[in-house]
Scaffold this motif. Structure first.
Motif, PDB file in Angstrom:
ATOM      1  N   PRO A  55       0.781  -1.238   0.000  1.00 17.93           N
ATOM      2  CA  PRO A  55       0.000   0.000   0.000  1.00 17.93           C
ATOM      3  C   PRO A  55       0.816   1.293   0.000  1.00 17.93           C
ATOM      4  O   PRO A  55       0.523   2.214  -0.762  1.00 17.93           O
ATOM      5  CB  PRO A  55      -0.865  -0.125   1.257  1.00 17.93           C
ATOM      6  CG  PRO A  55      -1.058  -1.595   1.408  1.00 17.93           C
ATOM      7  CD  PRO A  55       0.271  -2.198   0.984  1.00 17.93           C
ATOM      8  N   GLN A  59       0.719   4.096  -2.996  1.00 18.04           N
ATOM      9  CA  GLN A  59       0.330   5.495  -2.749  1.00 18.04           C
ATOM     10  C   GLN A  59       1.425   6.452  -3.190  1.00 18.04           C
ATOM     11  O   GLN A  59       1.150   7.505  -3.775  1.00 18.04           O
ATOM     12  CB  GLN A  59      -0.003   5.700  -1.275  1.00 18.04           C
ATOM     13  CG  GLN A  59      -1.308   5.055  -0.877  1.00 18.04           C
ATOM     14  CD  GLN A  59      -1.601   5.218   0.602  1.00 18.04           C
ATOM     15  OE1 GLN A  59      -0.694   5.401   1.426  1.00 18.04           O
ATOM     16  NE2 GLN A  59      -2.870   5.140   0.956  1.00 18.04           N
ATOM     17  N   ARG A  62       1.316   6.665  -7.006  1.00 12.23           N
ATOM     18  CA  ARG A  62       0.145   7.435  -7.453  1.00 12.23           C
ATOM     19  C   ARG A  62       0.404   8.929  -7.325  1.00 12.23           C
ATOM     20  O   ARG A  62      -0.003   9.711  -8.178  1.00 12.23           O
ATOM     21  CB  ARG A  62      -1.084   7.065  -6.641  1.00 12.23           C
ATOM     22  CG  ARG A  62      -1.611   5.691  -6.903  1.00 12.23           C
ATOM     23  CD  ARG A  62      -2.831   5.445  -6.036  1.00 12.23           C
ATOM     24  NE  ARG A  62      -3.039   4.034  -5.813  1.00 12.23           N
ATOM     25  CZ  ARG A  62      -3.919   3.537  -4.972  1.00 12.23           C
ATOM     26  NH1 ARG A  62      -4.691   4.342  -4.264  1.00 12.23           N
ATOM     27  NH2 ARG A  62      -4.052   2.243  -4.832  1.00 12.23           N
ATOM     28  N   PRO A  71      -5.619   4.159  -8.661  1.00 10.37           N
ATOM     29  CA  PRO A  71      -6.087   3.002  -7.883  1.00 10.37           C
ATOM     30  C   PRO A  71      -6.559   1.898  -8.821  1.00 10.37           C
ATOM     31  O   PRO A  71      -7.093   2.163  -9.904  1.00 10.37           O
ATOM     32  CB  PRO A  71      -7.257   3.577  -7.075  1.00 10.37           C
ATOM     33  CG  PRO A  71      -6.952   5.036  -6.966  1.00 10.37           C
ATOM     34  CD  PRO A  71      -6.285   5.394  -8.275  1.00 10.37           C
ATOM     35  N   ASN A  81      -3.027  -1.342  -8.088  1.00  9.84           N
ATOM     36  CA  ASN A  81      -2.771  -0.097  -8.809  1.00  9.84           C
ATOM     37  C   ASN A  81      -2.756  -0.381 -10.300  1.00  9.84           C
ATOM     38  O   ASN A  81      -2.219  -1.402 -10.729  1.00  9.84           O
ATOM     39  CB  ASN A  81      -1.418   0.479  -8.383  1.00  9.84           C
ATOM     40  CG  ASN A  81      -1.412   0.843  -6.925  1.00  9.84           C
ATOM     41  OD1 ASN A  81      -1.749   1.943  -6.559  1.00  9.84           O
ATOM     42  ND2 ASN A  81      -1.068  -0.111  -6.060  1.00  9.84           N
TER      43      ASN A  81
END
Length: 122
Positions: A55, A59, A62, A71, A81
């Protein structure tokens, strides 16, 4: 740039297999029976790779590439992702993503399954 090298890169990893799911029009990559990456398209048919990442790494990516990494399309948004194949993300980063996806799924497998995959690598 479409990251054409990624197929061979993934299949070179110990225990990775590939199949094609016609109903989804998607190629899927597995290790130990669990999916780590899916090559398909989004709702508009734009080609994407959707992969499982830790995770925090997902993140971070992104935030770094907001137009290219989103996402996971039709997947759990925390762990998955989607990468648009625009070439905006450097190959080295995509390689890191593939390595992280492999590692994340491999480490989620039971120890006996991981050990069996380790024997493949020897």
């Amino acid at each position: 740039m479409s990251y054409d090298w990624l197929d061979a890169y993934l299949l070179d990893k110990p225990g990775v297999t590939r199949d094609y799911k016609p109903e989804w029009e998607a190629t899927r990559y597995f290790v130990g029976g669990k999916m780590l990456l899916m090559a398909g398209g989004d709702g508009r048919g734009t080609p994407i790779y959707t992969m499982k990442l830790e995770p925090a790494f997902g993140q971070f990516l992104r935030a770094q590439y907001p137009c290219a990494i989103i996402p996971g399309y039709h997947m759990n948004k925390l762990h998955w992702n989607s990468l648009y194949l625009t070439g905006e993300v450097p190959d080295a980063i995509v390689r890191d993503m593939a390595d992280d996806a492999y590692r994340a799924v491999l480490m989620s497998l039971p120890k006996r399954v991981r050990e069996g995959i380790g024997e493949i690598a020897q």
